[in-house]
Design a protein around this motif. Structure first.
Motif, mmCIF file in Angstrom:
data_model
loop_
_atom_site.group_PDB
_atom_site.id
_atom_site.type_symbol
_atom_site.label_atom_id
_atom_site.label_comp_id
_atom_site.label_asym_id
_atom_site.label_seq_id
_atom_site.Cartn_x
_atom_site.Cartn_y
_atom_site.Cartn_z
ATOM 1 N N ASN A 256 0.795 -1.222 0.000
ATOM 2 C CA ASN A 256 0.000 0.000 0.000
ATOM 3 C C ASN A 256 0.831 1.278 0.000
ATOM 4 O OD1 ASN A 256 0.993 -0.342 2.538
ATOM 5 N ND2 ASN A 256 -0.919 0.061 3.609
ATOM 6 N N ILE A 257 2.155 1.172 -0.094
ATOM 7 C CA ILE A 257 3.013 2.359 -0.237
ATOM 8 C C ILE A 257 3.519 2.445 -1.672
ATOM 9 C CG2 ILE A 257 3.714 2.436 2.179
ATOM 10 C CD1 ILE A 257 6.352 1.099 1.310
ATOM 11 N N TYR A 258 2.676 1.980 -2.609
ATOM 12 C CA TYR A 258 3.119 1.888 -4.000
ATOM 13 C C TYR A 258 3.500 3.246 -4.575
ATOM 14 C CZ TYR A 258 -1.294 3.671 -5.946
ATOM 15 O OH TYR A 258 -2.355 4.451 -6.300
ATOM 16 N N ASN A 259 2.873 4.332 -4.095
ATOM 17 C CA ASN A 259 3.229 5.646 -4.639
ATOM 18 C C ASN A 259 4.591 6.124 -4.125
ATOM 19 O OD1 ASN A 259 2.374 6.009 -2.028
ATOM 20 N ND2 ASN A 259 1.100 7.789 -2.455
ATOM 21 N N ARG A 260 5.119 5.473 -3.079
ATOM 22 C CA ARG A 260 6.490 5.775 -2.643
ATOM 23 C C ARG A 260 7.484 4.949 -3.446
ATOM 24 N NH1 ARG A 260 5.758 5.387 3.940
ATOM 25 N NH2 ARG A 260 3.860 6.677 4.094
ATOM 26 N N VAL A 261 7.055 3.744 -3.809
ATOM 27 C CA VAL A 261 7.914 2.893 -4.628
ATOM 28 C C VAL A 261 8.137 3.525 -5.989
ATOM 29 C CG1 VAL A 261 8.144 0.620 -5.702
ATOM 30 C CG2 VAL A 261 7.140 0.823 -3.417
ATOM 31 N N LEU A 262 7.078 4.109 -6.545
ATOM 32 C CA LEU A 262 7.161 4.799 -7.839
ATOM 33 C C LEU A 262 6.673 6.232 -7.647
ATOM 34 C CD1 LEU A 262 5.750 1.972 -10.137
ATOM 35 C CD2 LEU A 262 8.104 2.713 -9.969
ATOM 36 N N PRO A 263 7.599 7.175 -7.350
ATOM 37 C CA PRO A 263 7.222 8.558 -7.039
ATOM 38 C C PRO A 263 6.384 9.237 -8.118
ATOM 39 C CG PRO A 263 9.532 8.163 -6.526
ATOM 40 C CD PRO A 263 9.040 6.957 -7.262
ATOM 41 N N ILE A 264 6.462 8.768 -9.373
ATOM 42 C CA ILE A 264 5.700 9.399 -10.443
ATOM 43 C C ILE A 264 4.196 9.350 -10.168
ATOM 44 C CG2 ILE A 264 5.491 7.313 -11.848
ATOM 45 C CD1 ILE A 264 5.795 9.086 -14.321
ATOM 46 N N LEU A 265 3.768 8.370 -9.374
ATOM 47 C CA LEU A 265 2.346 8.234 -9.077
ATOM 48 C C LEU A 265 1.831 9.374 -8.210
ATOM 49 C CD1 LEU A 265 2.120 4.392 -8.448
ATOM 50 C CD2 LEU A 265 1.326 5.648 -10.436
ATOM 51 N N LYS A 266 2.739 10.081 -7.524
ATOM 52 C CA LYS A 266 2.318 11.204 -6.698
ATOM 53 C C LYS A 266 1.842 12.377 -7.545
ATOM 54 C CE LYS A 266 5.384 10.116 -2.825
ATOM 55 N NZ LYS A 266 6.500 10.575 -1.961
ATOM 56 N N SER A 267 2.270 12.421 -8.795
ATOM 57 C CA SER A 267 1.884 13.531 -9.670
ATOM 58 C C SER A 267 0.738 13.156 -10.605
ATOM 59 C CB SER A 267 3.092 13.985 -10.508
ATOM 60 O OG SER A 267 3.558 12.932 -11.338
ATOM 61 N N LEU A 268 0.098 12.002 -10.340
ATOM 62 C CA LEU A 268 -1.013 11.543 -11.172
ATOM 63 C C LEU A 268 -2.296 11.481 -10.358
ATOM 64 C CD1 LEU A 268 0.631 8.556 -13.097
ATOM 65 C CD2 LEU A 268 0.209 10.847 -13.981
ATOM 66 N N ASN A 269 -3.403 11.779 -11.014
ATOM 67 C CA ASN A 269 -4.713 11.632 -10.387
ATOM 68 C C ASN A 269 -5.415 10.475 -11.094
ATOM 69 O OD1 ASN A 269 -7.129 11.912 -9.066
ATOM 70 N ND2 ASN A 269 -7.733 13.785 -10.103
ATOM 71 N N LEU A 270 -5.291 9.282 -10.530
ATOM 72 C CA LEU A 270 -5.840 8.078 -11.146
ATOM 73 C C LEU A 270 -7.314 7.925 -10.783
ATOM 74 C CD1 LEU A 270 -2.866 5.682 -10.338
ATOM 75 C CD2 LEU A 270 -3.328 6.808 -12.519
ATOM 76 N N SER A 271 -8.066 7.257 -11.660
ATOM 77 C CA SER A 271 -9.503 7.140 -11.421
ATOM 78 C C SER A 271 -10.038 5.739 -11.718
ATOM 79 C CB SER A 271 -10.263 8.162 -12.282
ATOM 80 O OG SER A 271 -9.985 7.979 -13.659
ATOM 81 N N ASN A 272 -9.175 4.738 -11.656
ATOM 82 C CA ASN A 272 -9.610 3.362 -11.862
ATOM 83 C C ASN A 272 -9.263 2.557 -10.624
ATOM 84 O OD1 ASN A 272 -9.803 0.580 -12.663
ATOM 85 N ND2 ASN A 272 -9.767 1.254 -14.801
ATOM 86 N N GLY A 273 -10.265 2.347 -9.769
ATOM 87 C CA GLY A 273 -10.020 1.695 -8.490
ATOM 88 C C GLY A 273 -9.569 0.262 -8.595
ATOM 89 N N ILE A 274 -9.999 -0.444 -9.638
ATOM 90 C CA ILE A 274 -9.626 -1.850 -9.792
ATOM 91 C C ILE A 274 -8.119 -1.991 -9.963
ATOM 92 C CG2 ILE A 274 -9.818 -3.872 -11.287
ATOM 93 C CD1 ILE A 274 -12.672 -3.019 -11.901
#
Length: 309
Positions: free
Chosen positions: A201-219
């Motif tokens: 559940n710390i995947y956005n720390r593993v890949l910092p690029i995810l911090k700058s994205l607003n994702l909208s697919n919960g699956i």
């Protein structure tokens, strides 16, 4: 709580339609912490968004998220109350209609199917009478099939220019929004085989690029965090709960489809309202009908006679 907040949203939604600017101005006047910005104002129990001025966002941050909670609330209410379409269900249904959310409406269609089948209607009867109506609505309502096609095409265009778009948002210190299809495809490309097991559940720390994205697919967000294995385990527990209350494989599958459709449009699979399914089947007791009681009594009588013989 969903039922009460759904009812509360309806008069406020009417006020939003009649005097949206005044409602927004009043929200700014209240000046609640972090509750108003860029056409968005929150009153704790209701949210008004200028961008969605004809749609009901209820207590959530946007209409689709409100629809997620409403659909789930209606689904649980029907399943745990022997598919009794009472006043609570009618009020929630009315609130669902006011969201004008594509994903919400698609999930609601499966709830309708589940309801009629749960009430004993034959599948062919439902398909012959209900399905054509739903197909006509899907083809004529502007935010259904047409919107899905438009969003899909836009998402594919965004993915072709993902690097250029990403650089622009980074330069302007903003978060890049990715819609449903683009979010799923981007995470597939980013994680690849890691989607099988997830990266915690710390995947956005593993890949910092995810911090700058607003994702909208919960699956796919859940798969990135906990993998297809974790998602499968969660869905299995959902299935166990539905099977416990409906005693039907078919109805249980409809329940899973509702959850998957809702999750496709909102990144809130890891909220308590979904994670509670991991434990629901332990603590909820299905309502026993007269037919069930008679069946149990007959079975007990037969067992006793067998022991005497």
């Amino acid at each position: 709580m969903i039922f009460q907040l759904a009812i509360l949203s309806l008069p406020l939604y009417c006020l939003q339609l009649i005097a949206g600017d005044q409602l927004y101005a009043f929200g700014k006047f209240l000046n609640l912490p972090h509750a108003h910005f860029n056409g968005y104002v929150n009153f704790l129990v209701f949210t008004y968004i200028k961008q969605h001025h004809i749609r009901n966002a209820g207590f959530s941050w946007e209409p689709g998220a409100f629809g997620f909670f409403l659909n789930l609330g209606l689904l649980l209410h029907l399943v745990t109350n022997n598919f009794n379409f009472d006043k609570r269900a009618k009020w929630i249904m009315l609130a669902i209609v006011t969201t004008l959310s594509t994903t919400t409406y698609v999930a609601f269609a499966f709830i309708i199917l589940l309801y009629f089948r749960g009430r004993g209607a034959k599948l062919m009867t439902v398909l012959l009478f209900v399905a054509p109506i739903l197909c006509v609505l899907a083809a004529t309502v502007p935010f259904m099939l047409d919107k899905i096609v438009v969003i899909y095409n836009k998402d594919m265009d965004d993915m072709k220019n993902i690097q250029t778009l990403s650089d622009w948002y980074v330069q302007h210190d903003e978060t890049m929004p990715l819609n449903r299809f683009a979010s799923g495809l981007y995470l597939i490309r980013l994680f690849g085989y890691n989607l099988i097991w997830g990266v915690s559940n710390i995947y956005n720390r593993v890949l910092p690029i995810l911090k700058s994205l607003n994702l909208s697919n919960g699956i796919f967000v859940v798969m990135a965090q906990f993998g297809a294995v974790g998602l499968t385990f969660l869905l299995h527990k959902c299935y166990v709960f539905f099977k416990q209350h409906t005693r039907s494989i078919e109805l249980s599958i409809y329940g899973l489809l509702v959850i998957l459709i809702c999750g496709f449009g909102e990144c809130i699979f890891v909220t308590s309202i979904i994670l509670c399914f991991l434990f629901f089947y332990h603590y909820t007791i299905p309502n026993i009908t007269e037919e069930d009681s008679l069946f149990d009594e007959n079975r007990l009588t037969n067992n006793r006679l067998a022991l005497v013989d």
